[in-house]
Write a protein that holds these residues in place. Structure first.
Motif, mmCIF file in Angstrom:
data_model
loop_
_atom_site.group_PDB
_atom_site.id
_atom_site.type_symbol
_atom_site.label_atom_id
_atom_site.label_comp_id
_atom_site.label_asym_id
_atom_site.label_seq_id
_atom_site.Cartn_x
_atom_site.Cartn_y
_atom_site.Cartn_z
ATOM 1 N N TRP A 40 -7.798 8.980 -4.729
ATOM 2 C CA TRP A 40 -6.988 7.765 -4.673
ATOM 3 C C TRP A 40 -5.687 8.023 -3.911
ATOM 4 N N THR A 41 -4.981 9.093 -4.269
ATOM 5 C CA THR A 41 -3.704 9.408 -3.636
ATOM 6 C C THR A 41 -3.891 9.775 -2.177
ATOM 7 N N TRP A 42 -4.875 10.602 -1.920
ATOM 8 C CA TRP A 42 -5.178 11.058 -0.558
ATOM 9 C C TRP A 42 -5.569 9.876 0.325
ATOM 10 N N GLY A 43 -6.432 9.006 -0.188
ATOM 11 C CA GLY A 43 -6.865 7.838 0.574
ATOM 12 C C GLY A 43 -5.734 6.860 0.835
ATOM 13 N N LEU A 44 -4.872 6.652 -0.157
ATOM 14 C CA LEU A 44 -3.716 5.773 0.034
ATOM 15 C C LEU A 44 -2.799 6.298 1.125
ATOM 16 N N PHE A 45 -2.635 7.622 1.172
ATOM 17 C CA PHE A 45 -1.798 8.180 2.234
ATOM 18 C C PHE A 45 -2.394 7.906 3.608
ATOM 19 N N ALA A 46 -3.703 8.126 3.756
ATOM 20 C CA ALA A 46 -4.355 7.901 5.048
ATOM 21 C C ALA A 46 -4.185 6.457 5.504
ATOM 22 N N MET A 47 -4.344 5.507 4.585
ATOM 23 C CA MET A 47 -4.176 4.101 4.926
ATOM 24 C C MET A 47 -2.711 3.767 5.195
ATOM 25 N N SER A 48 -1.832 4.307 4.362
ATOM 26 C CA SER A 48 -0.415 3.974 4.440
ATOM 27 C C SER A 48 0.232 4.474 5.720
ATOM 28 N N ILE A 49 0.007 5.739 6.070
ATOM 29 C CA ILE A 49 0.668 6.309 7.243
ATOM 30 C C ILE A 49 0.223 5.591 8.513
ATOM 31 N N HIS A 50 -1.051 5.231 8.582
ATOM 32 C CA HIS A 50 -1.532 4.535 9.783
ATOM 33 C C HIS A 50 -1.008 3.110 9.855
ATOM 34 N N CYS A 51 -1.091 2.383 8.741
ATOM 35 C CA CYS A 51 -0.679 0.976 8.805
ATOM 36 C C CYS A 51 0.830 0.862 9.031
ATOM 37 N N GLN A 52 1.610 1.833 8.527
ATOM 38 C CA GLN A 52 3.051 1.793 8.777
ATOM 39 C C GLN A 52 3.357 1.997 10.260
ATOM 40 N N LEU A 53 2.686 2.939 10.885
ATOM 41 C CA LEU A 53 2.872 3.146 12.329
ATOM 42 C C LEU A 53 2.375 1.938 13.104
ATOM 43 N N PHE A 54 1.265 1.375 12.660
ATOM 44 C CA PHE A 54 0.657 0.207 13.314
ATOM 45 C C PHE A 54 1.604 -0.992 13.303
ATOM 46 N N VAL A 55 2.131 -1.354 12.133
ATOM 47 C CA VAL A 55 2.991 -2.538 12.053
ATOM 48 C C VAL A 55 4.334 -2.286 12.715
ATOM 49 N N THR A 56 4.804 -1.039 12.685
ATOM 50 C CA THR A 56 6.077 -0.730 13.337
ATOM 51 C C THR A 56 5.996 -0.954 14.839
ATOM 52 N N ILE A 57 4.959 -0.416 15.462
ATOM 53 C CA ILE A 57 4.796 -0.578 16.913
ATOM 54 C C ILE A 57 4.531 -2.024 17.277
ATOM 55 N N LEU A 58 3.624 -2.684 16.542
ATOM 56 C CA LEU A 58 3.280 -4.068 16.873
ATOM 57 C C LEU A 58 4.456 -5.013 16.661
ATOM 58 N N PHE A 59 5.257 -4.772 15.620
ATOM 59 C CA PHE A 59 6.395 -5.670 15.379
ATOM 60 C C PHE A 59 7.401 -5.607 16.522
ATOM 61 N N TRP A 60 7.814 -4.389 16.883
ATOM 62 C CA TRP A 60 8.847 -4.269 17.915
ATOM 63 C C TRP A 60 8.328 -4.629 19.295
ATOM 64 N N TYR A 61 7.010 -4.521 19.511
ATOM 65 C CA TYR A 61 6.459 -4.813 20.829
ATOM 66 C C TYR A 61 5.987 -6.260 20.974
ATOM 67 N N LEU A 62 5.389 -6.819 19.907
ATOM 68 C CA LEU A 62 4.789 -8.152 20.029
ATOM 69 C C LEU A 62 5.521 -9.256 19.273
ATOM 70 N N ILE A 69 0.835 -1.202 0.000
ATOM 71 C CA ILE A 69 0.000 0.000 0.000
ATOM 72 C C ILE A 69 0.870 1.253 0.000
ATOM 73 N N SER A 70 1.952 1.230 0.779
ATOM 74 C CA SER A 70 2.847 2.383 0.834
ATOM 75 C C SER A 70 3.549 2.596 -0.501
ATOM 76 N N THR A 71 3.913 1.515 -1.158
ATOM 77 C CA THR A 71 4.542 1.627 -2.475
ATOM 78 C C THR A 71 3.575 2.232 -3.476
ATOM 79 N N LEU A 72 2.312 1.796 -3.438
ATOM 80 C CA LEU A 72 1.299 2.373 -4.322
ATOM 81 C C LEU A 72 1.116 3.860 -4.037
ATOM 82 N N TYR A 73 1.139 4.230 -2.755
ATOM 83 C CA TYR A 73 1.000 5.641 -2.418
ATOM 84 C C TYR A 73 2.173 6.460 -2.960
ATOM 85 N N LEU A 74 3.411 5.978 -2.759
ATOM 86 C CA LEU A 74 4.583 6.715 -3.236
ATOM 87 C C LEU A 74 4.566 6.855 -4.753
#
Length: 276
Positions: A115-137, A82-87
């Motif tokens: 499309w671009t705006w929506g991809l950013f909203a999804m991308s920025i949140h999911c990147q923060l989400f997986v970053t925190i969950l990976f290092w914590y869980l 999703i982040s790649t599609l946004y970039l």
């Protein structure tokens, strides 16, 4: 903040309206368009970040050998895609053959803007989400490869710089529905995965009693359904909205690119009020 939240909930998800000003869609999608030097520097940077992201993604897929098809089953890789599609989309918005209206700041092809705006909203949140969950869980020690750093931290920074500081896309409170669409879809996928024999190629053996078949040991619907259900509820109703609220506040603190409402013809104002 509460008043701002209520105000945004009354607006369309991708509306350009503000209290006194409208978002200048031309300058948001194509920042520094009036300065050719800044524009070229910005495009060169975006090309470099997109190329780096593609290289990291290809390397990540290659490392899944011999079962490279399993790359897409993990949440981290959903977010990377999703982040790649946004970039890619944000880069196209700067170099693509799109025509803008200087007076109104609107785009003649609004679907691409959404499309671009929506991809950013999804991308920025999911990147923060997986970053925190990976290092914590998920992370349990050991050598950290570059792709791990990239997928769980670096890519989040790249997306944040691109969306918050280069384009200055505002996060609207309604964008949380796009976030939930992604997160809940993946939770549903983990449940479907648990009923199949796909398994986890990164951590497998022949013992049916171990956690190796689950996508994530902390979310094992077969071995620990009750604990997994509790974790899913906490993620959906606590973690997701808290992270989104944090990003929404960050977005609210960043100056946006506006065009005065007085510069808009009356018919354009009516069109913007009807725009979704």
């Amino acid at each position: 903040m509460f008043h701002r939240c209520v105000s945004e909930c009354r607006l369309p998800m991708f509306g350009l309206e503000g209290n006194e000003k409208n978002i200048d869609l031309k300058e948001t999608l194509e920042p520094s368009c009036s300065n050719i030097v800044k524009r070229r520097i910005c495009i060169a940077y975006k090309f470099a970040m997109l190329a780096l992201t593609w290289c990291a993604m290809v390397q990540s897929i290659y490392d899944e050998s011999p079962d490279r098809a399993s790359w897409i089953i993990f949440l981290t890789h959903w977010c990377t895609l999703i982040s790649t599609l946004y970039l890619m989309s944000s880069l196209i918005s700067m170099v693509g053959p799109y025509q803008f209206s200087v007076q109104t700041g609107t785009l003649e092809s609004p679907k691409f803007a959404k499309w671009t705006w929506g991809l950013f909203a999804m991308s920025i949140h999911c990147q923060l989400f997986v970053t925190i969950l990976f290092w914590y869980l998920v992370y349990d020690g050991g050598t950290i490869m570059f792709k791990t750093w990239y997928e769980h931290g670096i890519l989040f920074v790249i997306v944040a710089i691109d969306g918050f500081f280069i384009h200055r896309f505002p996060l609207r409170f309604k964008h949380i529905f796009l976030v939930y669409l992604l997160e809940i879809s993946y939770l549903v996928w983990t449940g479907i995965h648990s009923t199949t024999s796909i398994g986890n190629s990164n951590n497998s053996d022949n013992d049916p009693e171990t956690d190796d078949d689950a996508l994530y040991g902390v979310l094992n619907w077969n071995q620990r359904p009750q604990a997994s259900a509790i974790l899913a509820v906490v993620l959906v109703f606590v973690v997701v909205p808290v992270l989104f609220l944090f990003l929404w506040i960050v977005s609210a603190c960043i100056p946006r690119r506006y065009v005065e409402k007085t510069e808009l013809p009356e018919d354009e104002e009516e069109m913007q009020e009807r725009r979704v």
